[in-house]
Design a protein around this motif. Structure first.
Motif, mmCIF file in Angstrom:
data_model
loop_
_atom_site.group_PDB
_atom_site.id
_atom_site.type_symbol
_atom_site.label_atom_id
_atom_site.label_comp_id
_atom_site.label_asym_id
_atom_site.label_seq_id
_atom_site.Cartn_x
_atom_site.Cartn_y
_atom_site.Cartn_z
ATOM 1 N N ASP A 125 73.552 28.726 34.723
ATOM 2 C CA ASP A 125 72.202 29.269 34.527
ATOM 3 C C ASP A 125 71.958 30.457 35.450
ATOM 4 O O ASP A 125 71.315 31.438 35.060
ATOM 5 N N MET A 128 73.756 33.643 33.884
ATOM 6 C CA MET A 128 73.285 34.075 32.572
ATOM 7 C C MET A 128 71.796 34.366 32.534
ATOM 8 O O MET A 128 71.301 34.957 31.569
ATOM 9 N N SER A 129 71.074 33.985 33.555
ATOM 10 C CA SER A 129 69.650 34.327 33.620
ATOM 11 C C SER A 129 69.447 35.787 33.998
ATOM 12 O O SER A 129 68.334 36.309 33.881
ATOM 13 N N ALA A 134 74.176 38.929 31.166
ATOM 14 C CA ALA A 134 74.171 38.440 29.788
ATOM 15 C C ALA A 134 74.607 39.529 28.814
ATOM 16 O O ALA A 134 75.371 39.285 27.872
ATOM 17 N N MET A 156 72.558 32.506 23.546
ATOM 18 C CA MET A 156 71.388 31.705 23.854
ATOM 19 C C MET A 156 71.852 30.362 24.400
ATOM 20 O O MET A 156 72.918 29.871 24.047
ATOM 21 N N ARG A 157 71.058 29.796 25.247
ATOM 22 C CA ARG A 157 71.411 28.534 25.899
ATOM 23 C C ARG A 157 71.146 27.359 24.968
ATOM 24 O O ARG A 157 70.106 27.297 24.317
ATOM 25 N N THR A 248 76.500 27.262 24.690
ATOM 26 C CA THR A 248 75.654 28.359 24.220
ATOM 27 C C THR A 248 75.714 28.483 22.700
ATOM 28 O O THR A 248 76.649 28.032 22.055
ATOM 29 N N TRP A 281 66.558 31.979 27.498
ATOM 30 C CA TRP A 281 67.321 31.169 28.443
ATOM 31 C C TRP A 281 66.419 30.206 29.226
ATOM 32 O O TRP A 281 66.661 29.004 29.267
ATOM 33 N N GLN A 282 65.342 30.762 29.823
ATOM 34 C CA GLN A 282 64.430 29.901 30.570
ATOM 35 C C GLN A 282 63.666 28.983 29.634
ATOM 36 O O GLN A 282 63.391 27.824 29.962
#
Length: 343
Positions: A125, A128-129, A134, A156-157, A248, A281-282
């Protein structure tokens, strides 16, 4: 005697009317564009409509139609009603599908080196955040499938994957020995499960609940959203090895279709896609936690592997990573250059 001059006003009037009608029929370039048939955008997935990703795809499709002022007409097919994800990926470039968001492991069947983002403990995380990280990862991955006519718009997560059993905890590697475990597919996860002593089984998400209840499989390796699809009646216990498989989705588009769009419509698709990926992501982390809390409230139970056992999972996982590094050293080197010091 015939006098042409008497007919000149008539000829002039007729010519003017004809030119006016032709002009109305042709219209201005802007009018012609507005009157053109909308561009169809077929999108598909194999997950249930209750899953947050399906809702996000609907939200995305609505934004595309709104921002294009109806000039792009998305058609979304959920729950595998048009294609399973693997078949949808294969159909990109045929004109039957224009966009699909498969779990990234599906891409290994057409580009094995794509497995770099499926390696255990390889995606975090923290890394990739970061938008720049990304974007660089997406560019690397897109280059691996460009010869298939596919463009990777981004990742995308999904979730930090969990093991689901009817009533058994997975607290150590030994707990998996001899079990038939349903996976989303992909060579990397299959190798990982075999090294844990389990037998990997690939099947669509829509079939896994019935397979678990009927005993065709012993367990499932999936997301919190997958647990929601299966339900606590089928799987009461979820077990987590933190960070082992942060899976992902790959946002894929038919590259030829994209390049064939007018510039302004292509910009609508690119901008909207980038925006939703940046926020996702979040949003996925939050949705994951919310879903997990709901499943526990419904009687489910979450077990986290002890730290000492986590080290054993990691030790075995490193063997899978080394196998990949031997086969695709350049891709691994590029990937590490992007994320290695950002996790």
């Amino acid at each position: 005697m015939f006098n042409p001059s008497l007919f000149r006003p008539f000829w002039a009037k007729t010519l003017l009317v004809g030119m006016t009608v032709a002009g109305l029929a042709a219209g201005t370039p802007g009018q012609a564009r507005a009157q053109a048939a909308p561009v169809e955008m077929v999108m598909t997935d194999e997950i249930a409509t209750s899953h947050w990703t399906a809702k996000m795809m609907d939200e995305y499709a609505a934004l595309i139609e709104e921002r294009s002022k109806g000039r792009i007409k998305p058609k979304v097919f959920h729950s595998g009603t048009l294609y399973k994800d693997k078949d949808a990926v294969a159909a990109l470039g045929s004109g039957a599908v224009h966009m699909v968001w498969p779990v990234s492991v599906q891409l290994e069947s057409i580009a094995p080196q794509y497995g770099v983002v499926n390696l255990p403990f390889a995606v975090t995380d923290a890394a990739m955040s970061k938008p720049e990280t990304a974007q660089e990862v997406s560019k690397l991955l897109s280059g691996l499938v460009s010869d298939k006519g596919i463009r990777v718009m981004g990742l995308m997560r999904t979730a930090d994957l969990i093991f689901l059993f009817k009533d058994k905890e997975v607290g150590s590697v030994g707990d998996l020995k001899g079990s038939k475990i349903r996976l989303t597919g992909g060579r990397v996860l299959q190798l990982l499960m075999r090294d844990f002593g389990a037998s990997p089984v690939s099947m669509p998400a829509s079939e896994m609940a019935a397979a678990l209840m009927q005993g065709a499989i012993d367990g499932i390796y999936t997301s919190a959203g997958g647990w929601e699809m299966v339900g606590t009646n089928a799987a009461k216990v979820a077990s987590l090895v933190p960070g082992m498989s942060l899976l992902t989705y790959s946002v894929l588009v038919d590259d030829k279709w994209m390049k064939g769009l007018p510039d302004d419509l292509r910009q609508v698709v690119e901008t909207t896609t980038n925006e939703i990926i940046a926020k996702q992501w979040q949003r996925a982390i939050d949705a994951d936690k919310k879903t997990m809390d709901q499943m526990i409230a419904q009687g489910g139970r979450l077990a986290v592997a002890p730290e000492a056992e986590q080290a054993k999972f990691r030790e075995i996982a490193n063997k899978v990573n080394q196998d990949y590094v031997r086969r695709y050293p350049e891709v691994w080197k590029q990937y590490q250059a992007i994320v290695g010091n950002k996790s």
